[in-house]
Design a protein around this motif. Sequence first.
Motif, PDB file in Angstrom:
ATOM      1  N   GLN A   1     -54.171-128.172  62.343  1.00 41.14           N
ATOM      2  CA  GLN A   1     -54.617-129.277  61.493  1.00 41.14           C
ATOM      3  C   GLN A   1     -53.531-130.342  61.355  1.00 41.14           C
ATOM      4  O   GLN A   1     -53.832-131.540  61.283  1.00 41.14           O
ATOM      5  CB  GLN A   1     -55.012-128.731  60.119  1.00 41.14           C
ATOM      6  CG  GLN A   1     -56.222-127.811  60.150  1.00 41.14           C
ATOM      7  CD  GLN A   1     -56.615-127.332  58.768  1.00 41.14           C
ATOM      8  OE1 GLN A   1     -56.314-127.971  57.755  1.00 41.14           O
ATOM      9  NE2 GLN A   1     -57.286-126.191  58.702  1.00 41.14           N
ATOM     10  N   VAL A   2     -52.294-129.893  61.315  1.00 41.64           N
ATOM     11  CA  VAL A   2     -51.178-130.846  61.239  1.00 41.64           C
ATOM     12  C   VAL A   2     -51.118-131.703  62.495  1.00 41.64           C
ATOM     13  O   VAL A   2     -50.911-132.922  62.437  1.00 41.64           O
ATOM     14  CB  VAL A   2     -49.856-130.102  61.018  1.00 41.64           C
ATOM     15  CG1 VAL A   2     -48.669-131.049  61.215  1.00 41.64           C
ATOM     16  CG2 VAL A   2     -49.809-129.494  59.629  1.00 41.64           C
ATOM     17  N   GLN A   3     -51.320-131.085  63.652  1.00 41.79           N
ATOM     18  CA  GLN A   3     -51.269-131.827  64.911  1.00 41.79           C
ATOM     19  C   GLN A   3     -52.342-132.903  64.979  1.00 41.79           C
ATOM     20  O   GLN A   3     -52.140-133.936  65.623  1.00 41.79           O
ATOM     21  CB  GLN A   3     -51.414-130.857  66.082  1.00 41.79           C
ATOM     22  CG  GLN A   3     -50.216-129.944  66.277  1.00 41.79           C
ATOM     23  CD  GLN A   3     -50.433-128.914  67.357  1.00 41.79           C
ATOM     24  OE1 GLN A   3     -51.382-128.999  68.122  1.00 41.79           O
ATOM     25  NE2 GLN A   3     -49.555-127.923  67.423  1.00 41.79           N
ATOM     26  N   MET A   4     -53.460-132.654  64.313  1.00 42.53           N
ATOM     27  CA  MET A   4     -54.522-133.669  64.305  1.00 42.53           C
ATOM     28  C   MET A   4     -54.102-134.924  63.550  1.00 42.53           C
ATOM     29  O   MET A   4     -54.688-135.990  63.734  1.00 42.53           O
ATOM     30  CB  MET A   4     -55.788-133.088  63.680  1.00 42.53           C
ATOM     31  CG  MET A   4     -56.426-131.964  64.484  1.00 42.53           C
ATOM     32  SD  MET A   4     -56.992-132.507  66.105  1.00 42.53           S
ATOM     33  CE  MET A   4     -58.229-133.712  65.654  1.00 42.53           C
ATOM     34  N   MET A   5     -53.083-134.797  62.688  1.00 39.54           N
ATOM     35  CA  MET A   5     -52.611-135.949  61.933  1.00 39.54           C
ATOM     36  C   MET A   5     -51.658-136.814  62.738  1.00 39.54           C
ATOM     37  O   MET A   5     -51.519-138.008  62.476  1.00 39.54           O
ATOM     38  CB  MET A   5     -51.899-135.487  60.658  1.00 39.54           C
ATOM     39  CG  MET A   5     -52.775-134.800  59.646  1.00 39.54           C
ATOM     40  SD  MET A   5     -53.851-135.983  58.815  1.00 39.54           S
ATOM     41  CE  MET A   5     -52.641-137.062  58.062  1.00 39.54           C
ATOM     42  N   PHE A   6     -50.987-136.217  63.729  1.00 39.77           N
ATOM     43  CA  PHE A   6     -49.914-136.928  64.412  1.00 39.77           C
ATOM     44  C   PHE A   6     -50.436-138.077  65.267  1.00 39.77           C
ATOM     45  O   PHE A   6     -49.871-139.173  65.269  1.00 39.77           O
ATOM     46  CB  PHE A   6     -49.107-135.958  65.268  1.00 39.77           C
ATOM     47  CG  PHE A   6     -48.299-134.983  64.462  1.00 39.77           C
ATOM     48  CD1 PHE A   6     -48.006-135.240  63.135  1.00 39.77           C
ATOM     49  CD2 PHE A   6     -47.836-133.808  65.029  1.00 39.77           C
ATOM     50  CE1 PHE A   6     -47.267-134.344  62.380  1.00 39.77           C
ATOM     51  CE2 PHE A   6     -47.091-132.901  64.275  1.00 39.77           C
ATOM     52  CZ  PHE A   6     -46.816-133.174  62.947  1.00 39.77           C
ATOM     53  N   LEU A   7     -51.483-137.841  66.028  1.00 37.90           N
ATOM     54  CA  LEU A   7     -51.966-138.858  66.961  1.00 37.90           C
ATOM     55  C   LEU A   7     -52.395-140.141  66.243  1.00 37.90           C
ATOM     56  O   LEU A   7     -51.956-141.232  66.618  1.00 37.90           O
ATOM     57  CB  LEU A   7     -53.103-138.290  67.812  1.00 37.90           C
ATOM     58  CG  LEU A   7     -53.430-139.061  69.089  1.00 37.90           C
ATOM     59  CD1 LEU A   7     -52.249-139.071  70.040  1.00 37.90           C
ATOM     60  CD2 LEU A   7     -54.649-138.447  69.777  1.00 37.90           C
ATOM     61  N   PRO A   8     -53.258-140.063  65.206  1.00 38.51           N
ATOM     62  CA  PRO A   8     -53.601-141.310  64.495  1.00 38.51           C
ATOM     63  C   PRO A   8     -52.392-141.983  63.856  1.00 38.51           C
ATOM     64  O   PRO A   8     -52.299-143.210  63.826  1.00 38.51           O
ATOM     65  CB  PRO A   8     -54.602-140.835  63.428  1.00 38.51           C
ATOM     66  CG  PRO A   8     -55.118-139.544  63.920  1.00 38.51           C
ATOM     67  CD  PRO A   8     -53.999-138.912  64.676  1.00 38.51           C
ATOM     68  N   SER A   9     -51.450-141.182  63.353  1.00 41.73           N
ATOM     69  CA  SER A   9     -50.297-141.764  62.677  1.00 41.73           C
ATOM     70  C   SER A   9     -49.395-142.531  63.635  1.00 41.73           C
ATOM     71  O   SER A   9     -48.709-143.468  63.228  1.00 41.73           O
ATOM     72  CB  SER A   9     -49.489-140.657  61.983  1.00 41.73           C
ATOM     73  OG  SER A   9     -50.262-140.035  60.983  1.00 41.73           O
ATOM     74  N   ILE A  10     -49.385-142.136  64.897  1.00 37.90           N
ATOM     75  CA  ILE A  10     -48.561-142.831  65.883  1.00 37.90           C
ATOM     76  C   ILE A  10     -49.266-144.077  66.410  1.00 37.90           C
ATOM     77  O   ILE A  10     -48.670-145.151  66.531  1.00 37.90           O
ATOM     78  CB  ILE A  10     -48.199-141.879  67.037  1.00 37.90           C
ATOM     79  CG1 ILE A  10     -47.255-140.777  66.540  1.00 37.90           C
ATOM     80  CG2 ILE A  10     -47.549-142.641  68.190  1.00 37.90           C
ATOM     81  CD1 ILE A  10     -46.929-139.731  67.568  1.00 37.90           C
ATOM     82  N   PHE A  11     -50.553-143.962  66.706  1.00 37.41           N
ATOM     83  CA  PHE A  11     -51.264-145.059  67.361  1.00 37.41           C
ATOM     84  C   PHE A  11     -51.884-146.049  66.386  1.00 37.41           C
ATOM     85  O   PHE A  11     -52.090-147.205  66.740  1.00 37.41           O
ATOM     86  CB  PHE A  11     -52.354-144.498  68.274  1.00 37.41           C
ATOM     87  CG  PHE A  11     -51.839-143.874  69.530  1.00 37.41           C
ATOM     88  CD1 PHE A  11     -51.565-144.644  70.645  1.00 37.41           C
ATOM     89  CD2 PHE A  11     -51.600-142.517  69.608  1.00 37.41           C
ATOM     90  CE1 PHE A  11     -51.075-144.080  71.809  1.00 37.41           C
ATOM     91  CE2 PHE A  11     -51.114-141.934  70.761  1.00 37.41           C
ATOM     92  CZ  PHE A  11     -50.848-142.715  71.860  1.00 37.41           C
ATOM     93  N   LEU A  12     -52.209-145.617  65.171  1.00 38.01           N
ATOM     94  CA  LEU A  12     -52.939-146.482  64.242  1.00 38.01           C
ATOM     95  C   LEU A  12     -52.080-146.988  63.090  1.00 38.01           C
ATOM     96  O   LEU A  12     -52.600-147.595  62.166  1.00 38.01           O
ATOM     97  CB  LEU A  12     -54.151-145.723  63.668  1.00 38.01           C
ATOM     98  CG  LEU A  12     -55.151-145.179  64.679  1.00 38.01           C
ATOM     99  CD1 LEU A  12     -56.324-144.517  63.956  1.00 38.01           C
ATOM    100  CD2 LEU A  12     -55.654-146.268  65.612  1.00 38.01           C
ATOM    101  N   SER A  13     -50.782-146.740  63.138  1.00 33.78           N
ATOM    102  CA  SER A  13     -49.911-147.131  62.029  1.00 33.78           C
ATOM    103  C   SER A  13     -49.194-148.453  62.256  1.00 33.78           C
ATOM    104  O   SER A  13     -48.480-148.917  61.366  1.00 33.78           O
ATOM    105  CB  SER A  13     -48.865-146.022  61.792  1.00 33.78           C
ATOM    106  OG  SER A  13     -48.034-145.877  62.936  1.00 33.78           O
ATOM    107  N   GLY A  14     -49.358-149.051  63.432  1.00 37.80           N
ATOM    108  CA  GLY A  14     -48.597-150.244  63.751  1.00 37.80           C
ATOM    109  C   GLY A  14     -47.233-149.929  64.304  1.00 37.80           C
ATOM    110  O   GLY A  14     -46.440-150.848  64.559  1.00 37.80           O
ATOM    111  N   TYR A  15     -46.943-148.651  64.500  1.00 38.12           N
ATOM    112  CA  TYR A  15     -45.641-148.253  65.037  1.00 38.12           C
ATOM    113  C   TYR A  15     -45.489-148.690  66.494  1.00 38.12           C
ATOM    114  O   TYR A  15     -44.442-149.205  66.887  1.00 38.12           O
ATOM    115  CB  TYR A  15     -45.492-146.733  64.904  1.00 38.12           C
ATOM    116  CG  TYR A  15     -44.375-146.129  65.731  1.00 38.12           C
ATOM    117  CD1 TYR A  15     -43.062-146.572  65.591  1.00 38.12           C
ATOM    118  CD2 TYR A  15     -44.630-145.118  66.648  1.00 38.12           C
ATOM    119  CE1 TYR A  15     -42.044-146.021  66.349  1.00 38.12           C
ATOM    120  CE2 TYR A  15     -43.619-144.565  67.408  1.00 38.12           C
ATOM    121  CZ  TYR A  15     -42.330-145.013  67.256  1.00 38.12           C
ATOM    122  OH  TYR A  15     -41.326-144.476  68.015  1.00 38.12           O
ATOM    123  N   LEU A  16     -46.531-148.520  67.298  1.00 35.50           N
ATOM    124  CA  LEU A  16     -46.477-148.903  68.707  1.00 35.50           C
ATOM    125  C   LEU A  16     -47.300-150.142  69.022  1.00 35.50           C
ATOM    126  O   LEU A  16     -46.906-150.954  69.852  1.00 35.50           O
ATOM    127  CB  LEU A  16     -46.968-147.735  69.582  1.00 35.50           C
ATOM    128  CG  LEU A  16     -46.082-146.493  69.633  1.00 35.50           C
ATOM    129  CD1 LEU A  16     -46.731-145.430  70.496  1.00 35.50           C
ATOM    130  CD2 LEU A  16     -44.693-146.828  70.150  1.00 35.50           C
TER     131      LEU A  16
END
Length: 359
Positions: free
Chosen positions: A278-293
């Motif tokens: 469940q934690v891993q499911m949080m990582f992808l949106p947080s990287i791509f949808l946060s404005g980080y990249l």
Amino acid sequence: MMSSFRAVFRKEMLHVRRNKAIAYLAVMMPLMQMTMYGFIDQTVHDEPTVIVDQDRSVQSREFIDQLRATKTFAIREITENPRVARTEIVAGRAGVGIVIPPYFHDDRARGTPAKVLVLIDGSDNIVASGALAAVNGVVSNQNLTVFTKDARGGMPLSAQPIILFNPEGRTANFIIPGLVAVILQMIAIMLSAGSIVREREQGTMEQLLVTPVDPLGLMLGKVAPYMLLGIMRFVFQVPIRGNLVLLFGVMIIYLSALLALGLFISTRAKTQQEAQQQVQMMFLPSIFLSGYLFPLNGMPLPLQVIGQILPTTHMVAVMRGIVLRDAGLSELVPHVLALAVFAVAMIFFSVRRVSKITV
């Protein structure tokens, strides 16, 4: 062979259907990846822009219209005060400020060179390069129009760019502040997500439940060591140029939200493996949808809404604001409030879940 295949296939399908974590991971991960890679547009468009029009002439309005027609700029304000543009960029409410000086009309009418000043937020390299290319495109188009009418007309218009906060355009200055927010998320959630479920697996949950422990005290006791670890990691690895006290305060709110989220996941998961999934499911949106990249403005509206819900989005903005732009609390209020609301909500839900377990 076929009978064996059908038997094993049926067994595995029943296993997947009963284990929702596996089904969720197998279906949602590819779906999320296809959605994000397919719909995220790295082209800069609708970038919040402040226009400083000190000329207020027909030519300046035409120039503004041509900027708007590029779809790169979303003009939020037209003013005559140059300080407004810099203030909005420091606050993160605008990424570009374009200053049209006085006598812009007169210079162009006389055929003398006219310049526009372009202030660009250098804390986001993608936005900076895209905005500068769009402005140069408008300037080149106007010069080409003049040149085709009269080859002796020269180049009557030019853009003078000023890259704020990161004039060298170093990628590290753009990546590192956001990377700190992402790394802290990974550490905080991964460490806290296994706290309650680990007690269950080790058989010590019953001992914890029979002790006179208040649910809120239990939750704070579980997350406090990991919060200190996260803060220490931040202190020793990241150079800070802005207000250190403000950054620490926001960091504590951010870590509280993440650790409470991890604890909430831990109360719902049955095993540590399920919690980590469940934690891993949080990582992808947080990287791509946060404005980080990628710029948030390059995403479809539904993805922008999801991105605004994620605490990483606001922490990335705070990190870049304080570390690169030396922004103050007044400029970062929306992001700090969003983090505080998320933290309070996750602490509330976590305490409720712990209360149900300890009853």
